[in-house]
Design an enzyme around this catalytic site. Structure first.
Site, short mmCIF file in Angstrom:
data_model
loop_
_atom_site.label_atom_id
_atom_site.label_comp_id
_atom_site.label_asym_id
_atom_site.label_seq_id
_atom_site.Cartn_x
_atom_site.Cartn_y
_atom_site.Cartn_z
N SER A 53 0.69 -1.28 -0.07
CA SER A 53 -0.33 0.16 -0.29
C SER A 53 0.77 1.19 -0.07
O SER A 53 1.49 1.30 0.14
CB SER A 53 -0.73 0.08 1.33
OG SER A 53 -1.47 0.83 1.34
N TYR B 113 -2.46 0.41 9.67
CA TYR B 113 -2.81 -0.07 8.69
C TYR B 113 -1.02 0.49 7.90
O TYR B 113 -0.36 -0.60 7.34
CB TYR B 113 -3.60 0.91 7.47
CG TYR B 113 -3.73 -0.03 6.43
CD1 TYR B 113 -3.86 -1.32 6.23
CD2 TYR B 113 -3.36 0.49 5.01
CE1 TYR B 113 -4.69 -2.16 5.12
CE2 TYR B 113 -3.37 0.28 4.04
CZ TYR B 113 -3.52 -1.06 4.01
OH TYR B 113 -4.21 -1.12 2.38
#
Length: 245
Positions: free
Chosen positions: A143, A157
């Site tokens: 990501s 995250y």
């Protein structure tokens, strides 16, 4: 006509929906034998049904990637059914902590790291004995949040994806002598459950970003899975705008 992935066995985690399902279907169309892994049996069974209806070969193996023993069993079932793995797509992930560090729940923070970081570690670790014998490809779905801070509510995250990115680089160095390529694929914004809350008009985050469908990620995944075994490794390949990374 020879297909690009004929003869390859691919284990794909998080294959029940979204990016994982799209890549599982696409790899199957190119001749790979697919092992669909995820926690939800109904979803991976549906993916397998769709692949078989299209003429492909696939099995479903329920698996929680945050459980080392479950991932080890995943590869045992893969070998029993198809033989040793050639391609690993470590795609399963989640964002279970959407709060500041101060306000967030410790269990949610830990769960995010377990799935996104330890899950990648387990998914790679138990494939290595197979891959060492003939070389292969490991693709970790990362990501942009693992490369830059987006906001103050995604520390877990971001930390988990940053850890996964460094893990890719370390593992690539470890496995280079065995012709095993390890790379990160950054999809950017894709229409999935994780991105459902994204405000597309917020230019301060990802508002101007290309908002993709899961199928849009397939060409890059296929590119990485078909590179020479002496090809790129320890690299990050991104579908994001350069100024969003």
């Amino acid at each position: 006509m020879t297909k690009q992935l004929d003869g390859n066995v691919a284990v794909i985690t998080g294959a029940g929906r979204g990016i994982g399902r799209a890549i599982a279907s696409g790899f199957a169309e190119q001749g790979a034998k697919i092992v669909c892994a995820a926690r939800t049996s109904a979803q991976i069974n549906d993916t397998v049904h769709a692949i078989r209806n299209a003429g492909g070969d696939a099995i479903a193996v329920p698996c929680d990637v945050g459980d080392a023993a479950a991932v080890e069993r995943l590869y045992a079932e893969t070998r029993a059914h198809f033989g040793p793995v050639d391609i690993v797509l470590a795609n399963a992930g989640g964002n279970f902590s959407r709060a500041t560090v101060e306000a967030g729940d410790i269990a949610d923070w830990e769960r995010t790291l377990r799935v996104n970081l330890l899950g990648v570690y387990y998914s790679c670790k138990f494939a290595i004995p197979d891959l060492k014998g003939k070389g292969g490809h490991i693709i970790v779905v990362g990501s942009g949040v693992g490369h830059r801070v987006v906001d103050t509510a995604h520390s877990a995250y971001g930390a988990s994806k940053a850890g996964a990115w460094m893990f890719v680089r370390a593992l690539a160095a470890e496995l280079r002598p065995y012709n095993i390529c390890v790379n990160e694929l950054i999809p950017g914004l894709v229409q999935t459950d994780i991105t459902a809350e994204v405000n597309r008009s917020d230019d301060s985050a990802f508002g101007a970003e290309w908002f993709k469908q899961p199928e849009d990620v397939l060409p890059l995944a296929l590119f990485l899975a078909t590179q020479p075994l002496t090809g790129p490794s320890g690299q990050s390949f991104s579908l994001m705008r350069r100024d969003s990374q």
